[in-house]
Motif scaffolding. Structure first.
Motif, PDB file in Angstrom:
ATOM      1  N   GLY A 100       0.808  -1.209   0.000  1.00 19.57           N
ATOM      2  CA  GLY A 100       0.000   0.000   0.000  1.00 19.57           C
ATOM      3  C   GLY A 100       0.839   1.257   0.000  1.00 19.57           C
ATOM      4  O   GLY A 100       0.427   2.293   0.542  1.00 19.57           O
ATOM      5  N   ALA A 101       2.022   1.181  -0.620  1.00 18.29           N
ATOM      6  CA  ALA A 101       2.926   2.337  -0.646  1.00 18.29           C
ATOM      7  C   ALA A 101       2.248   3.535  -1.304  1.00 18.29           C
ATOM      8  O   ALA A 101       1.698   3.434  -2.396  1.00 18.29           O
ATOM      9  CB  ALA A 101       4.209   1.978  -1.392  1.00 18.29           C
ATOM     10  N   ARG A 102       2.317   4.680  -0.644  1.00 18.28           N
ATOM     11  CA  ARG A 102       1.672   5.893  -1.159  1.00 18.28           C
ATOM     12  C   ARG A 102       2.607   6.702  -2.045  1.00 18.28           C
ATOM     13  O   ARG A 102       2.161   7.509  -2.864  1.00 18.28           O
ATOM     14  CB  ARG A 102       1.185   6.757   0.002  1.00 18.28           C
ATOM     15  CG  ARG A 102       0.121   6.086   0.868  1.00 18.28           C
ATOM     16  CD  ARG A 102      -0.515   7.090   1.808  1.00 18.28           C
ATOM     17  NE  ARG A 102      -1.091   8.218   1.081  1.00 18.28           N
ATOM     18  CZ  ARG A 102      -1.746   9.221   1.657  1.00 18.28           C
ATOM     19  NH1 ARG A 102      -1.893   9.233   2.974  1.00 18.28           N
ATOM     20  NH2 ARG A 102      -2.239  10.216   0.945  1.00 18.28           N
ATOM     21  N   THR A 103       3.891   6.532  -1.845  1.00 14.41           N
ATOM     22  CA  THR A 103       4.893   7.273  -2.598  1.00 14.41           C
ATOM     23  C   THR A 103       6.038   6.332  -2.915  1.00 14.41           C
ATOM     24  O   THR A 103       6.340   5.406  -2.139  1.00 14.41           O
ATOM     25  CB  THR A 103       5.416   8.477  -1.783  1.00 14.41           C
ATOM     26  OG1 THR A 103       4.331   9.353  -1.487  1.00 14.41           O
ATOM     27  CG2 THR A 103       6.490   9.247  -2.536  1.00 14.41           C
ATOM     28  N   VAL A 104       6.678   6.559  -4.078  1.00 15.83           N
ATOM     29  CA  VAL A 104       7.834   5.764  -4.467  1.00 15.83           C
ATOM     30  C   VAL A 104       8.987   6.715  -4.761  1.00 15.83           C
ATOM     31  O   VAL A 104       8.878   7.592  -5.625  1.00 15.83           O
ATOM     32  CB  VAL A 104       7.547   4.895  -5.717  1.00 15.83           C
ATOM     33  CG1 VAL A 104       8.772   4.033  -6.053  1.00 15.83           C
ATOM     34  CG2 VAL A 104       6.319   4.022  -5.499  1.00 15.83           C
ATOM     35  N   LEU A 105      10.083   6.547  -4.033  1.00 11.59           N
ATOM     36  CA  LEU A 105      11.320   7.263  -4.319  1.00 11.59           C
ATOM     37  C   LEU A 105      12.130   6.370  -5.248  1.00 11.59           C
ATOM     38  O   LEU A 105      12.446   5.225  -4.895  1.00 11.59           O
ATOM     39  CB  LEU A 105      12.088   7.555  -3.036  1.00 11.59           C
ATOM     40  CG  LEU A 105      11.302   8.342  -1.967  1.00 11.59           C
ATOM     41  CD1 LEU A 105      12.138   8.538  -0.715  1.00 11.59           C
ATOM     42  CD2 LEU A 105      10.846   9.677  -2.512  1.00 11.59           C
ATOM     43  N   VAL A 106      12.489   6.879  -6.412  1.00 12.28           N
ATOM     44  CA  VAL A 106      12.988   5.999  -7.476  1.00 12.28           C
ATOM     45  C   VAL A 106      14.202   6.614  -8.161  1.00 12.28           C
ATOM     46  O   VAL A 106      14.312   7.842  -8.287  1.00 12.28           O
ATOM     47  CB  VAL A 106      11.861   5.719  -8.499  1.00 12.28           C
ATOM     48  CG1 VAL A 106      11.376   6.992  -9.157  1.00 12.28           C
ATOM     49  CG2 VAL A 106      12.287   4.706  -9.554  1.00 12.28           C
ATOM     50  N   SER A 107      15.132   5.755  -8.593  1.00  6.31           N
ATOM     51  CA  SER A 107      16.253   6.204  -9.419  1.00  6.31           C
ATOM     52  C   SER A 107      15.745   6.636 -10.786  1.00  6.31           C
ATOM     53  O   SER A 107      14.748   6.100 -11.298  1.00  6.31           O
ATOM     54  CB  SER A 107      17.265   5.065  -9.619  1.00  6.31           C
ATOM     55  OG  SER A 107      17.821   4.630  -8.415  1.00  6.31           O
ATOM     56  N   GLN A 108      16.458   7.576 -11.395  1.00  4.00           N
ATOM     57  CA  GLN A 108      16.080   8.046 -12.721  1.00  4.00           C
ATOM     58  C   GLN A 108      16.009   6.890 -13.714  1.00  4.00           C
ATOM     59  O   GLN A 108      15.060   6.786 -14.503  1.00  4.00           O
ATOM     60  CB  GLN A 108      17.092   9.088 -13.220  1.00  4.00           C
ATOM     61  CG  GLN A 108      16.813   9.616 -14.624  1.00  4.00           C
ATOM     62  CD  GLN A 108      15.519  10.429 -14.694  1.00  4.00           C
ATOM     63  OE1 GLN A 108      15.395  11.428 -13.999  1.00  4.00           O
ATOM     64  NE2 GLN A 108      14.573  10.008 -15.506  1.00  4.00           N
ATOM     65  N   ALA A 109      16.987   5.985 -13.673  1.00  5.99           N
ATOM     66  CA  ALA A 109      17.037   4.882 -14.625  1.00  5.99           C
ATOM     67  C   ALA A 109      15.913   3.875 -14.422  1.00  5.99           C
ATOM     68  O   ALA A 109      15.630   3.072 -15.320  1.00  5.99           O
ATOM     69  CB  ALA A 109      18.393   4.173 -14.531  1.00  5.99           C
ATOM     70  N   LEU A 110      15.285   3.895 -13.243  1.00  9.51           N
ATOM     71  CA  LEU A 110      14.233   2.926 -12.935  1.00  9.51           C
ATOM     72  C   LEU A 110      12.838   3.539 -12.959  1.00  9.51           C
ATOM     73  O   LEU A 110      11.849   2.849 -12.699  1.00  9.51           O
ATOM     74  CB  LEU A 110      14.486   2.310 -11.554  1.00  9.51           C
ATOM     75  CG  LEU A 110      15.793   1.519 -11.405  1.00  9.51           C
ATOM     76  CD1 LEU A 110      16.031   1.174  -9.947  1.00  9.51           C
ATOM     77  CD2 LEU A 110      15.752   0.257 -12.255  1.00  9.51           C
ATOM     78  N   ALA A 111      12.742   4.817 -13.273  1.00  5.83           N
ATOM     79  CA  ALA A 111      11.444   5.495 -13.233  1.00  5.83           C
ATOM     80  C   ALA A 111      10.448   4.867 -14.205  1.00  5.83           C
ATOM     81  O   ALA A 111       9.262   4.708 -13.880  1.00  5.83           O
ATOM     82  CB  ALA A 111      11.622   6.982 -13.529  1.00  5.83           C
TER      83      ALA A 111
END
Length: 511
Positions: A100-111
């Protein structure tokens, strides 16, 4: 107590000391890291709507921003969900939905992969992007008050059912783990540095808390991962370097040092775990790099803390049972109890094999939204590890087998069932059984034994494409072996021990 207090304390106490380095170049002091983390926490709270207990995923390769992201989530009162960046979009989608993650912090290459997994665009924050720069300049907030038994992190670990389960790691669990590091693994001295050569989403990242507490430096290699030549260079330029590594990484590092004659004086400690270290490999490592090694045995359910084999114990060659101890995983860490039990949960006599069970403040309260699995794994206050082992008279634990058949390749856990389920999607695969085969480079590799349907076998390329469509690349089999029938017992259960034996014979013939 919120574990984020460790960073807040060090941001005051060690304000001017270097905290984060990219390669050998310092980026932020502890004061700057604390300021950025408090600002990012404020952004998560006000702009992303993260309330205490909300889940925030990190889907990223190793990067300097990973550390502040991890701390900012708990600083805001949220629950971090560190995701293996190698996962396929479908696997990521399951973790995001289940948590139920509300936000995802992501690497540019994995966006792009995160978007494919169904992460809404508005909920993605790309590390290092202009939006992220604004986030770490946001108005800061103070550390959110959390109780010791509140969940701080969800660590997703697959099981024999093939579906990942979210291990609930509380603030108490992680604080106890950190205390055990100092008492059982290694001390952190002024000027020490932890280099993140293994994924920060796993064990290597968990060891950040000990370094933060003592004001140690955090080094993210420019490569973002494990490169032996780069690590040797960092040891020379940064100094007092500690790393957590899978045995396969240790093997590669030792080979590089032996081949090049590199100076290893800049390495302080190499903690290895996450898979078996074979005795010959350990002897070679000690001979080439000296007494710089310590071993830990743990699971996500008791993170990094079941047993430890200390540097002193590995160095004590004059002990009459040194060879036996070197082949063990050490003794129970200080804040846990370890037993070996039979099927009825009764302790077995010294030297006899049974299931390893553990209890203490490091043990999880359960799996996220999975009461059935929790009940199966936690019994009468004890964590049933599924690992088979034996204790000697001095309390040293030697693991005998992994009852859950997990394959450990390059330090990553691969669970046969999830690979088998993908292979069985093909109509020409009637039966499938996946096992690990020992490999000099990776520790183990995945081998699939297959029984064909009526129209016969299909080519490896077809199965390779099927696997790559559904699971991460590192989980796919390295070999596909078609057999007339799978060996089974009288109850129809596949005898994977026999399959492993077949693999050993085939390897000898191939060699």
């Amino acid at each position: 107590m919120n574990i984020a207090h460790l960073l807040r304390r060090s941001a005051q106490l060690h304000a001017h000391q270097p905290a984060v380095l990219h390669g050998s170049e310092p980026l932020w002091t502890y004061a700057q890291l604390g300021t950025r983390t408090a600002a990012l926490a404020g952004y998560l709270r006000t702009q992303c709507g993260i309330s205490p207990g909300d889940r925030v995923a990190i889907y990223a390769a190793n990067a300097p921003e990973y550390l502040e992201a991890l701390h900012a989530i708990v600083w805001a009162g949220g629950v971090s969900v560190p995701v293996n960046y190698k996962l396929h979009a479908k696997e990521l989608a399951y973790v995001l939905e289940n948590s139920g993650a509300r936000t995802v912090l992501v690497s540019q290459a994995l966006a792009a992969t995160a978007r494919e997994a169904g992460g809404p665009e508005s909920a993605l924050l790309v590390l290092g992007s202009p939006a992220y720069a604004q986030a770490v300049a946001h108005a800061p907030i103070d550390v959110c008050d959390r109780a010791p038994n509140d969940v701080a992190s969800l660590f997703y670990t697959s099981g024999t059912t093939g579906r990942p389960k979210g291990v609930m790691q509380t603030h108490r669990n992680l604080l106890a783990m950190t205390a055990c590091y100092f008492t059982d693994v290694d001390d952190v001295l002024p000027g020490d540095a932890m280099v993140y050569a293994a994924p920060m989403s796993h064990g290597a990242g968990l060891y950040n808390y000990a370094q933060v507490l003592r004001g140690g430096r955090h080094v993210v290699p420019l490569s973002g991962g494990f490169e032996p030549a780069e690590l040797v260079q960092l040891a020379a330029s940064v100094g007092q370097l500690t790393l957590f590594a899978a045995p396969t990484m240790v093997h590669r590092l030792v080979d590089h040092v032996r081949a090049t004659g590199a100076d290893v004086s800049g390495f302080k400690t190499i903690v290895y775990g996450g898979g078996p270290m074979y005795a010959d490999d350990l002897r070679n490592a000690l001979a080439v790099m000296g007494n710089r090694f310590a071993q830990i045995y743990g699971q996500g359910e008791s993170p990094m803390t079941i047993t430890a084999l200390s540097r002193a114990q590995l160095a004590d060659r004059n002990h009459p049972r040194w060879a036996e101890r070197m082949a063990s995983v050490g003794v129970a860490q200080s804040l846990v109890e370890v037993r070996v039990v039979d099927a009825q949960g009764q302790s077995v006599p010294t030297g006899e094999t049974g299931e390893v069970v553990v209890r203490g403040d490091t043990v999880m309260p359960g799996y996220w939204n999975h009461p059935e699995a929790t009940a199966q794994t936690l019994r009468d206050g004890w964590l049933c590890t599924g690992d088979m082992g034996a204790l000697d008279a001095d309390g040293f634990l030697t693991l005998k087998d992994r009852s859950k058949d997990v394959i450990i390749s390059g330090g990553s856990n691969i669970y046969p069932r999830e690979v088998e389920e993908v292979l069985l999607l093909h109509p020409q695969v009637r039966e499938a059984a996946v096992v690990g085969q020992r490999d000099a480079e990776w520790g183990e590799v995945v081998v699939a034994y297959l029984v064909a349907g009526e129209d016969g076998a299909v080519g490896d390329a077809v199965l390779e494409a099927l696997c790559l469509e559904h699971i991460a690349r590192f989980k796919r089999p390295k070999e596909y072996r078609w057999v007339e029938a799978l060996p089974k017992n009288a109850y129809g259960k596949v005898l994977k021990t026999e399959l492993r034996g077949m693999g050993m014979v085939a390897s000898k013939l191939d060699g």
